[in-house]
Design a protein around this motif. Structure first.
Motif, PDB file in Angstrom:
ATOM      1  N   UNK A  51     -23.277 -64.399 -21.089  1.00 13.74           N
ATOM      2  CA  UNK A  51     -21.578 -65.207 -20.545  1.00 13.74           C
ATOM      3  C   UNK A  51     -21.120 -65.287 -19.506  1.00 13.74           C
ATOM      4  N   UNK A  52     -19.611 -66.325 -19.405  1.00 17.15           N
ATOM      5  CA  UNK A  52     -19.596 -66.709 -17.949  1.00 17.15           C
ATOM      6  C   UNK A  52     -19.026 -65.532 -16.781  1.00 17.15           C
ATOM      7  N   UNK A  53     -19.126 -64.207 -17.527  1.00 20.77           N
ATOM      8  CA  UNK A  53     -18.092 -63.034 -16.212  1.00 20.77           C
ATOM      9  C   UNK A  53     -17.437 -61.910 -16.927  1.00 20.77           C
ATOM     10  N   UNK A  54     -18.149 -60.832 -15.939  1.00 24.20           N
ATOM     11  CA  UNK A  54     -17.657 -59.693 -16.034  1.00 24.20           C
ATOM     12  C   UNK A  54     -16.646 -59.521 -17.287  1.00 24.20           C
ATOM     13  N   UNK A  55     -15.611 -59.518 -16.892  1.00 25.00           N
ATOM     14  CA  UNK A  55     -14.120 -60.104 -17.335  1.00 25.00           C
ATOM     15  C   UNK A  55     -14.082 -60.026 -19.144  1.00 25.00           C
ATOM     16  N   UNK A  56     -15.619 -60.851 -19.434  1.00 20.25           N
ATOM     17  CA  UNK A  56     -15.576 -61.922 -20.544  1.00 20.25           C
ATOM     18  C   UNK A  56     -15.981 -60.522 -21.200  1.00 20.25           C
ATOM     19  N   UNK A  57     -17.638 -59.475 -20.961  1.00 19.95           N
ATOM     20  CA  UNK A  57     -17.413 -58.283 -21.397  1.00 19.95           C
ATOM     21  C   UNK A  57     -17.082 -57.798 -21.844  1.00 19.95           C
ATOM     22  N   UNK A  58     -16.100 -56.907 -20.413  1.00 26.47           N
ATOM     23  CA  UNK A  58     -14.832 -55.897 -20.777  1.00 26.47           C
ATOM     24  C   UNK A  58     -13.945 -56.627 -22.014  1.00 26.47           C
ATOM     25  N   UNK A  59     -13.719 -57.685 -22.808  1.00 22.99           N
ATOM     26  CA  UNK A  59     -13.111 -57.911 -23.300  1.00 22.99           C
ATOM     27  C   UNK A  59     -13.770 -57.845 -25.309  1.00 22.99           C
ATOM     28  N   UNK A  60     -15.193 -57.700 -25.333  1.00 26.18           N
ATOM     29  CA  UNK A  60     -15.931 -58.151 -25.793  1.00 26.18           C
ATOM     30  C   UNK A  60     -16.241 -56.650 -26.740  1.00 26.18           C
ATOM     31  N   UNK A  61     -15.992 -55.049 -25.815  1.00 26.09           N
ATOM     32  CA  UNK A  61     -16.559 -54.093 -26.291  1.00 26.09           C
ATOM     33  C   UNK A  61     -15.558 -54.174 -27.368  1.00 26.09           C
ATOM     34  N   UNK A  62     -15.979 -53.983 -28.521  1.00 28.55           N
ATOM     35  CA  UNK A  62     -15.241 -53.498 -30.087  1.00 28.55           C
ATOM     36  C   UNK A  62     -15.258 -51.962 -30.091  1.00 28.55           C
ATOM     37  N   UNK A  63     -16.285 -51.407 -29.438  1.00 27.24           N
ATOM     38  CA  UNK A  63     -15.350 -49.853 -29.962  1.00 27.24           C
ATOM     39  C   UNK A  63     -14.779 -48.867 -29.533  1.00 27.24           C
ATOM     40  N   UNK A  64     -14.063 -49.246 -28.521  1.00 28.89           N
ATOM     41  CA  UNK A  64     -12.912 -49.012 -27.994  1.00 28.89           C
ATOM     42  C   UNK A  64     -11.906 -48.444 -29.318  1.00 28.89           C
ATOM     43  N   UNK A  65     -11.650 -49.957 -29.426  1.00 29.47           N
ATOM     44  CA  UNK A  65     -10.365 -50.297 -30.524  1.00 29.47           C
ATOM     45  C   UNK A  65     -11.002 -49.258 -32.055  1.00 29.47           C
ATOM     46  N   UNK A  66     -12.000 -50.223 -32.455  1.00 25.48           N
ATOM     47  CA  UNK A  66     -12.227 -49.723 -33.134  1.00 25.48           C
ATOM     48  C   UNK A  66     -12.139 -47.900 -33.539  1.00 25.48           C
ATOM     49  N   UNK A  67     -12.918 -47.060 -32.875  1.00 27.46           N
ATOM     50  CA  UNK A  67     -13.311 -45.986 -32.864  1.00 27.46           C
ATOM     51  C   UNK A  67     -11.400 -45.138 -32.353  1.00 27.46           C
ATOM     52  N   UNK A  68     -10.844 -45.558 -31.834  1.00 21.47           N
ATOM     53  CA  UNK A  68      -8.887 -45.234 -31.792  1.00 21.47           C
ATOM     54  C   UNK A  68      -8.415 -45.490 -33.239  1.00 21.47           C
ATOM     55  N   UNK A  69      -8.842 -46.596 -34.086  1.00 21.22           N
ATOM     56  CA  UNK A  69      -8.592 -46.360 -35.659  1.00 21.22           C
ATOM     57  C   UNK A  69      -9.557 -45.398 -36.040  1.00 21.22           C
ATOM     58  N   UNK A  70     -10.453 -45.511 -36.355  1.00 21.51           N
ATOM     59  CA  UNK A  70     -11.247 -44.366 -36.973  1.00 21.51           C
ATOM     60  C   UNK A  70     -11.182 -42.855 -37.228  1.00 21.51           C
ATOM     61  N   UNK A  71     -10.347 -42.546 -35.308  1.00 16.97           N
ATOM     62  CA  UNK A  71     -11.287 -40.820 -35.256  1.00 16.97           C
ATOM     63  C   UNK A  71      -8.803 -41.010 -35.051  1.00 16.97           C
ATOM     64  N   UNK A  72      -7.716 -41.779 -35.376  1.00 14.76           N
ATOM     65  CA  UNK A  72      -7.114 -41.169 -35.106  1.00 14.76           C
ATOM     66  C   UNK A  72      -6.528 -41.463 -36.476  1.00 14.76           C
ATOM     67  N   UNK A  73      -6.798 -41.817 -37.416  1.00 12.93           N
ATOM     68  CA  UNK A  73      -6.983 -42.022 -39.438  1.00 12.93           C
ATOM     69  C   UNK A  73      -7.433 -41.135 -39.700  1.00 12.93           C
ATOM     70  N   UNK A  74      -8.534 -40.306 -39.128  1.00 10.54           N
ATOM     71  CA  UNK A  74      -9.431 -38.997 -39.580  1.00 10.54           C
ATOM     72  C   UNK A  74      -9.475 -37.487 -38.851  1.00 10.54           C
ATOM     73  N   UNK A  75      -8.684 -37.748 -37.513  1.00 13.12           N
ATOM     74  CA  UNK A  75      -8.096 -36.952 -37.153  1.00 13.12           C
ATOM     75  C   UNK A  75      -8.729 -35.304 -37.249  1.00 13.12           C
ATOM     76  N   UNK A  76      -7.591 -35.081 -38.780  1.00 10.47           N
ATOM     77  CA  UNK A  76      -8.199 -33.476 -39.523  1.00 10.47           C
ATOM     78  C   UNK A  76      -9.239 -33.571 -39.795  1.00 10.47           C
ATOM     79  N   UNK A  77     -10.032 -34.217 -40.687  1.00 14.64           N
ATOM     80  CA  UNK A  77     -11.251 -34.504 -40.798  1.00 14.64           C
ATOM     81  C   UNK A  77     -12.373 -33.596 -39.863  1.00 14.64           C
ATOM     82  N   UNK A  78     -12.141 -34.268 -38.324  1.00 11.18           N
ATOM     83  CA  UNK A  78     -12.941 -34.399 -37.487  1.00 11.18           C
ATOM     84  C   UNK A  78     -12.495 -33.233 -36.393  1.00 11.18           C
ATOM     85  N   UNK A  79     -11.742 -32.509 -36.844  1.00 15.81           N
ATOM     86  CA  UNK A  79     -11.032 -30.938 -35.944  1.00 15.81           C
ATOM     87  C   UNK A  79     -11.936 -29.989 -37.252  1.00 15.81           C
ATOM     88  N   UNK A  80     -11.951 -30.512 -38.204  1.00 19.42           N
ATOM     89  CA  UNK A  80     -12.075 -29.441 -39.242  1.00 19.42           C
ATOM     90  C   UNK A  80     -13.596 -29.424 -39.315  1.00 19.42           C
TER      91      UNK A  80
END
Length: 357
Positions: free
Chosen positions: A180-209
């Protein structure tokens, strides 16, 4: 080819096995020593899945010993990057190339800044994610490689060394990299944080228990809708920086060859294929403690810099901060050091890096 790997966790062990199979001579450095104690050099590591075999791990005992390798790969959580970089920076020379496997929070710019203060410049290669996935199903001396990723986006600082850096990555890990052209494109390509936000937030009690639950099965229609809306905010931020990015669904389709109608549909297709990993079972999961401060906080930083509203990212980070009674912004020990407050400066630095005064 001699390769030093910073870290001795699951992904680092996977890299060791992969590189060894390809005829390289890798060795790992465990900064704390804890991971090295789990699988000592005299205890063979049994690897299954996408890689098969038995491997005797090799370890460095110090940063100086690690630096005897011209190629160094960072393969450890982002919340350890600052500490490790501060230790290895004095050992780095112009002969080195450093690869950040799964780059987060502009750690490459932190490294560039500190090296410039030493009047040293090296190629700093950044990947949007790891080259493989790894789990330890039973005991530490067993490792299962779930997948070798078919595509990993990459960039390099300075950007003029892109083709040479790509050739090196291909020589190490095979033809799976898209420059890719530069580091900013890589920063905006990382999908893990948003995916893990949805997964963690919607399954938080499962994780905690500590429940046993399957991640893909529980990507229901409503969670999928949330994830698609989060992705829309990421794409809006990218557009404000002049970047045309693939959507998360498009990325999944490209990698899997599937043609789902929605994000939830894709996850259910993966379940049907037999891919349904166990979700986090510990409240200290990296989905929160790594990805919020070093993934979501930088995303919100980019949103503010570009003047783009990202209410779902902001609310999600705030809700998790309230649940954990923790200031995740303060946990990020990289961004404030960079002190980049305008788009023009950021765009220049993500291509050229810091220069000595």
């Amino acid at each position: 080819m001699h390769v030093g790997i910073v870290g001795a966790g699951l992904v680092a062990r996977g890299y060791f096995a992969f590189l060894t199979q390809r005829g390289m001579t890798p060795e790992m450095w465990s900064p704390s020593g804890k991971s090295a104690q789990l699988v000592p050099a005299d205890a063979p590591l049994t690897v299954s899945g996408a890689i098969e075999g038995s491997f005797n791990l090799a370890y460095c005992t110090s940063a100086n010993e690690l630096a005897q390798n011209d190629i160094i790969i960072l393969a450890l959580p982002a919340n350890g990057h600052r500490m490790v970089l501060d230790v290895i920076i004095p050992c780095l020379e112009a002969r080195h190339t450093l690869i950040m496997s799964g780059h987060l929070s502009f750690a490459a710019l932190y490294l560039s800044k500190k090296l410039a203060e030493r009047e040293v410049q090296i190629p700093i290669v950044v990947w949007s994610t790891t080259a493989l996935t790894a789990k330890s199903p039973h005991v530490a001396t067993e490792l299962r490689i779930g997948a070798l990723r078919s595509n990993v986006d990459m960039a390099v600082i300075p950007a003029e060394g892109g083709e040479q850096a790509k050739d090196l990555c291909v020589a190490l890990f095979g033809d799976r990299f898209t420059l890719q052209d530069d580091l900013l494109t890589i920063a905006l390509s990382n999908l893990n944080p948003q995916s893990h936000l949805a997964i963690a937030l919607c399954n938080l009690t499962r994780i905690e228990k500590g429940e046993l639950w399957h991640q893909n099965t529980n990507m229901t229609d409503k969670v999928g809708n949330f994830l698609e809306a989060l992705d829309g905010e990421r794409l809006a931020i990218a557009k404000a920086f002049g970047k045309q990015m693939r959507s998360q669904l498009e990325n999944f389709c490209l990698a899997s060859g599937l043609k789902p109608k929605s994000t939830s549909d894709l996850y259910q297709m993966q379940v049907a294929r037999g891919t349904d990993p166990i979700g986090p079972k510990d409240i200290t999961t990296r989905y929160v403690l790594e990805d919020v401060p070093f993934g979501l906080v930088p995303t919100l930083y980019l949103a503010r810099l570009a003047g783009v509203d990202a209410p779902l990212h902001q609310a999600g980070a705030a809700i998790l901060a309230a649940c954990y009674k923790r200031d995740f912004k303060q946990d990020n020990n990289l961004l404030d050091v960079l002190a980049i407050n305008d788009i023009a400066t950021l765009k220049r630095l993500v291509r050229d890096g810091f220069k000595r005064d």
